[in-house]
Design a protein around this motif. Structure first.
Motif, PDB file in Angstrom:
ATOM      1  N   LYS A   1      -5.712  -5.251   5.863  1.00 56.63           N
ATOM      2  CA  LYS A   1      -4.930  -5.918   6.896  1.00 56.63           C
ATOM      3  C   LYS A   1      -5.837  -6.681   7.851  1.00 56.63           C
ATOM      4  O   LYS A   1      -5.507  -7.794   8.284  1.00 56.63           O
TER       5      LYS A   1
ATOM      6  N   PHE B   1       0.825  -1.205   0.000  1.00 51.00           N
ATOM      7  CA  PHE B   1       0.000   0.000   0.000  1.00 51.00           C
ATOM      8  C   PHE B   1       0.864   1.261   0.000  1.00 51.00           C
ATOM      9  O   PHE B   1       0.463   2.289  -0.550  1.00 51.00           O
TER      10      PHE B   1
ATOM     11  N   PHE C   1      -5.867   0.295   3.652  1.00 53.42           N
ATOM     12  CA  PHE C   1      -4.885  -0.659   4.149  1.00 53.42           C
ATOM     13  C   PHE C   1      -5.364  -1.332   5.425  1.00 53.42           C
ATOM     14  O   PHE C   1      -5.203  -2.552   5.602  1.00 53.42           O
TER      15      PHE C   1
END
Length: 233
Positions: free
Chosen positions: A198, A154, A194
């Motif tokens: 994640k 990212f 992100f």
């Protein structure tokens, strides 16, 4: 007749700029070196950028993309190399557009301020690495490592978009405020995306509570410390 009233006129302003003005004008030599170094590296790595790009966008739009990237040894190695290279423009953007503008930087000359910003950026990256190492689980470390390295993916995507956007805005003669707002907005959008990816990766092998605790230790804590130093110092 007109000479008498102005005969005793005196220039009260200094004829030479003050030190504060002098340090604000021009480009520090350290920045010139970093820009040149980055351009050379970008030219050398251009083929790798083109090769990695499809994997980057796939990782952005779906969590499984990160799994496919990590399973490709060559692409993962090229991704890691690009991450190190793109740290240079990240530092330059933080310096040039004052994205990190703590009060303790104001008294520094241009070169020292650039060095200090670089130091803050490197310290932030080292803090994230430290938290990653001390929180590493004994079981299912592959998923944990994959989630950590997704940050590299990212980061590259963010920097490629940031560089392209800044170049366009520069030629459109946008002022620093507009460019700074663009970079902040892009960074927030990339960071939130992100975090979602994640979370999805960690949830493969972690329950909701451990996933949240990992996010607090690995992401929220380092980011909070960075923001706190910018506001309080």
């Amino acid at each position: 007749m007109w000479e008498t009233p102005f005969k005793s006129g005196e220039l009260l302003m200094e004829q030479s700029p003050s030190p504060a003005v002098e340090t604000a004008v021009g480009t520090p030599w350290l920045m010139g070196i970093l820009v040149t170094f980055f351009v050379l590296l970008a030219i050398l790595e251009f083929r790798n950028i083109v090769h990695v790009a499809p994997f980057l966008w796939d990782s952005v739009f779906r969590a499984r993309g990160s799994i496919a990237l990590e399973n490709n040894v060559r692409v993962a190695r090229e991704r890691d190399q690009l991450t190190r290279i793109l740290m240079i423009p990240a530092i330059l953007f933080m310096y040039r557009y004052r994205l990190y503008n703590a009060r303790f930087l104001q008294s520094l000359t241009d070169n020292w301020r650039l060095a200090a910003v670089a130091g803050v950026f490197i310290a932030f990256m080292l803090l994230r690495l430290f938290m990653y190492l001390i929180c590493k689980p004994r079981r299912r470390a592959d998923t944990y490592r994959m989630a950590h390295r997704a940050g590299f993916t990212f980061f590259i995507s963010l920097m490629l978009l940031a560089i392209s956007g800044v170049v366009v805005l520069y030629f459109l003669r946008a002022n620093d405020f507009i460019i700074r707002t663009f970079l902040y907005s892009l960074a927030v959008l990339a960071y939130l995306t992100f975090l979602v990816r994640k979370t999805q990766i960690l949830s493969i092998s972690c329950k909701p509570l451990p996933t949240f605790l990992y996010l607090c230790a690995l992401e929220f804590l380092p980011t909070g410390i960075l923001i706190a130093t910018a506001v309080l110092l």
